[in-house]
Design an enzyme around this catalytic site. Sequence first.
Site, short mmCIF file in Angstrom:
data_model
loop_
_atom_site.label_atom_id
_atom_site.label_comp_id
_atom_site.label_asym_id
_atom_site.label_seq_id
_atom_site.Cartn_x
_atom_site.Cartn_y
_atom_site.Cartn_z
N GLU A 1 1.24 6.33 -6.93
CA GLU A 1 0.34 7.30 -7.43
C GLU A 1 0.75 8.57 -7.36
O GLU A 1 0.46 9.37 -8.46
CB GLU A 1 -0.72 7.05 -6.54
CG GLU A 1 -1.72 5.67 -6.70
CD GLU A 1 -2.52 5.39 -5.62
OE1 GLU A 1 -2.69 6.17 -4.72
OE2 GLU A 1 -2.85 4.13 -5.53
N TYR B 1 0.67 -1.42 0.13
CA TYR B 1 0.10 0.21 -0.11
C TYR B 1 0.85 1.39 -0.04
O TYR B 1 0.48 2.32 -0.68
CB TYR B 1 -0.80 0.03 1.23
CG TYR B 1 -2.04 1.33 1.03
CD1 TYR B 1 -2.83 1.15 0.13
CD2 TYR B 1 -1.99 2.34 2.00
CE1 TYR B 1 -3.84 2.36 0.00
CE2 TYR B 1 -2.72 3.21 1.74
CZ TYR B 1 -3.60 3.38 0.54
OH TYR B 1 -4.43 4.62 0.68
#
Length: 218
Positions: A148, A141
């Site tokens: 991102e 994550y």
Amino acid sequence: MKTYLSIYYLIQFCGHSWIFTNMTTRFLFFGQDAFADTFYSIGLVMQGCQLLSILELAHILLGVEQNGFLPMFLQVAERFIILFVVITSQEEVQSKYIVCALFFIWNLWDVIRYPYDMLAAVDTDYSALTWLRHTWWIVAYPLSVLAEAYTIYESLPYFESLGTYSFKMALPVSLSFHFPYILTLYLVLQPVGMLYICSCLWSERKQYFQRKLKLKKN
């Protein structure tokens, strides 16, 4: 309802497995040349899987699943923003290496998460898979959030020069909307969302190991 959930998660698992296998095979055969057209080869399937993930929010709202709505909403929303708003709208970004890395991280997590959810829907537990589900996110994550963020950073010059999603209104009032500012604000707030989701995932992991420890003692 268990049958429906297991079929839904099976479909998601098959979709993400196809993406992951396709990316891995292309890299083994074409090396770094495969990075540039990653989006063109698997983008449509990726978009389909992400659109389908909206159902996971509906499951929670309808009481089909007992997961927290806000953490799931944030995870679905961040992927929608990156995939549909940033990557899909900027053709120049689609060929960046970071897009390949981001898709790889996303799918490496999903090929673990969805089979776990599929088995959980029918009250089946495989300890190795369950442990992996509650542990792999610690690496996956944060890496996905970094990927991102870098994808957004790479896209900013294109949003700036092309003016995508930006507009000006003269009447009835003077109004200007500069989309790169919104993306910059998103980058600033992204660590807050990451910490919140990590805390939720950590709580799930803690509860799982506490239950497992109690069962061993009994």
